[in-house]
Write an enzyme that holds these catalytic residues in place. Sequence first.
Site, mmCIF file in Angstrom:
data_model
loop_
_atom_site.group_PDB
_atom_site.id
_atom_site.type_symbol
_atom_site.label_atom_id
_atom_site.label_comp_id
_atom_site.label_asym_id
_atom_site.label_seq_id
_atom_site.Cartn_x
_atom_site.Cartn_y
_atom_site.Cartn_z
ATOM 1 N N ASP A 303 0.864 -1.174 0.000
ATOM 2 C CA ASP A 303 0.000 0.000 0.000
ATOM 3 C C ASP A 303 0.906 1.231 0.000
ATOM 4 O O ASP A 303 2.135 1.134 0.142
ATOM 5 C CB ASP A 303 -0.979 -0.011 1.186
ATOM 6 C CG ASP A 303 -2.217 0.848 0.881
ATOM 7 O OD1 ASP A 303 -2.147 1.691 -0.031
ATOM 8 O OD2 ASP A 303 -3.240 0.699 1.569
HETATM 9 C C1 NOJ Z 1 -4.011 3.983 -0.002
HETATM 10 C C2 NOJ Z 1 -5.186 3.056 0.082
HETATM 11 O O1 NOJ Z 1 -5.176 2.329 1.287
HETATM 12 C C3 NOJ Z 1 -5.250 2.076 -1.078
HETATM 13 O O2 NOJ Z 1 -6.416 1.324 -0.973
HETATM 14 C C4 NOJ Z 1 -5.146 2.811 -2.371
HETATM 15 O O3 NOJ Z 1 -5.295 1.924 -3.447
HETATM 16 C C5 NOJ Z 1 -3.814 3.530 -2.407
HETATM 17 N N1 NOJ Z 1 -3.775 4.493 -1.333
HETATM 18 C C6 NOJ Z 1 -3.555 4.218 -3.734
HETATM 19 O O4 NOJ Z 1 -4.295 5.341 -3.864
#
Ligand code: NOJ
Length: 771
Positions: A303
């Site tokens: 993430d």
């Molecule tokens: C953080 C989020 O937790 C995730 O779900 C997302 O895909 C990413 N940011 C990218 O934006």
Amino acid sequence: MKQIIILILFISIFTGCEVNKKKPGSEKKTDEIKTTVINNKTDKKVDSVLALMTLKEKIGQMNQYTGFWEVTGPAPDKGEKAKRYEQLKEGLIGSMLNVTGVDEVRKVQKIVVEESRLGIPLIIGYDVIHGYKTLSPIPLAESASWDLEAIKKSAKVAALEASATGINWTFAPMIDISRDARWGRVMEGAGEDPYLGSKIAYARIKGFQGEDLSAENTVAACAKHFAAYGFAEAGREYNTADIGTSTLYNIVLPPFRAAVRADVKTFMNSFNELNGIPATGNKFLQREILKGAWNFKGFVISDWSSIGEMITHGYAKDGKQAAELAVNAGSDMDMESVVYIRFLETLVKEGKVDEKLIDDAVRRILKVKFELGLFDDPYKYCDLEREKQIIGSKENNDAVLDMAKRSIVLLKNENKLLPLKKQGLNIALIGPLANDKNSPLGSWRAAADENSAISVLEGLQKYTGNKIVHKKGVRLVDGKATFVNELHINTTDRTGFTEAIKAAKNKDVVIMVLGEYAFQTGEGRSRTSIDLPGLQQELLEEIYKVNKNIVLVLMNGRPLAITWADEHIPAIVESWHLGTQSGNAIAQVLYGDYNPAGKLPMTFPRSLGQIPIYYNHKNTGRPTLQSPEMVFWSHYSDESNDPLYEFGYGLSYTTFKYDHLKLSKLKFSKDEEIEVSVRLTNTGEIKGEEVVQMYIRDLVGSVTRPVRELKGFEKVSLKAGETKTVTFKINAETLQFYTGNSKWEVEPGDFDIWIGGNSDADLKASFTVVE
Ligand code: NOJ
């Protein structure tokens, strides 16, 4: 020179010849590490490309950055951004996110394809959570439809729009099970149940990826967040998850397992730690379970900065160690921690990271790029004409309208207040969300234009037979709220109350649209209260004093504690954040042009203190009152144990009767399959749909079993007076669970079974499973 390399590359791709001399299946497999097995043509092509790459270029494929400069403008000439621009040219970036639109994607792709040594195309990711520009309902709302075909179609439309703008990878679906309405991201998931969650995960992945991933209208999906992010303690965003084996296997993991079965191409790990180990550095989750036991062949992305955050977690001492831990644990691509590109080469040279693991990660990434068809044509998603035709098309709007109607849940309808007559009514429409064109878009709105949703007022105005007076009543938010800023809820300004109360007096009906502002839900938006925010409850009670004939339309991204409303307000409609066509869908339901059939995918508590509250809880040793004056049982002294609205609950404008619950056998062996059937009759006056739900309880287990578990459902449409028999199968797959033997198996014994229209169904039978 570069041309020669490209030539070699393409010859090897098209002939499928193995430039790399390794034999199929020759990678070392240890107990812990299982690398990709070369088993088909694509894998051979992948290997051929891999053989051409330097270690640095390989690591580049594992590096993902967000869009970092206006790619359509001049490239930056200094600072961090300029460095990244150079890295693009050197082939040191494998993927980008947040670059959208054909024009931008084409430009960034062109730099890599034409200027980097090997010209390996980028995979372009974006958070297409419930649509790109034309938005479907938020995923929690879609889940309330229990309509797998419709959910699949909705993902297909999202993929169609996203792919038409250059995107080929979505960071969806989020398939985290959660039992905590405080957590802001419950809006992005399928609710609290692993069975429903697994079916929806499967449907959404199939919708995004389609039958042919290399088609121009499909995108790679990403199952996220692996794992247990939805179990953040106290519902506080990014908080610690600490759960036992049984909960992990029986509740958290099943949707992820279903995602692998759906052939999802990527996984995203998560921000949280799980039982002391950050998910991003968790070898057990990623290597043992995902890539080991489940044999997942796609790649895992971290993430956003979650590799680097292992330092803050207190698990890695610095970025270098974080990179080492993450790659060894099975995280293949680094989203914005910038540690793979900085440290992996040295880590390999120092022998701390085996180059085979790098090869394995890169193989997985290249494979998805091949499957998407990016090697055949890196610009295949970059057709300006197609972009113009597809984005916001009538077909897409029709599709999201259909999904929006299916997502609405009728929570209460006393004295058949709904549906409303289409002629001759004087209506007051009140509430801060009644003409809000922004909140229905939710917080994960991708590229949707601000204020692009149809509001309830606009939807209702399409029905011209009634007179509508609209008053806001109260402001929900102070200042301008955006995706990144902290919200300020109005708790003091009541100046709008007077005119709203005046408008409500003497009207035939008052429609109040209350709930959560778009940016009160989603990532980073946990709440400690799940009441109607701000002054809305007060407004509701004031209006009620002058007119009791209220239809409450809720707009929200999580279960709310609306106990007062349930006691006083005659009709309540849960509309969630329904996306672009929100107001049209709501109007069609309020006027009865669509008969609502949604069922709650998450329990609505009576009060915050009951959280976590979920239907598939355990019985405890003291589940019931022994005698009236006894206090020693599992309960609250100031609140009932019951939810306000249980999981699976939802009404219709018609009524249904269940009877004739029959099992083809009452005693059977654990390898047998039996059938259970029920008769369903539409006892009302209009056509309607009903979600027939089957719940089972395993009475004794080596690990205690929940009081009920959803094990089957079917959405059935019946004309007035019509009867249908619905049949489910029960077999080992239905009855197995992760037992005390650390295995998925069926334990012989006695079971209870219920079939009905919600998780409180009382039509019951029992059966026995023998060895
Ligand atoms: C953080 C989020 O937790 C995730 O779900 C997302 O895909 C990413 N940011 C990218 O934006």
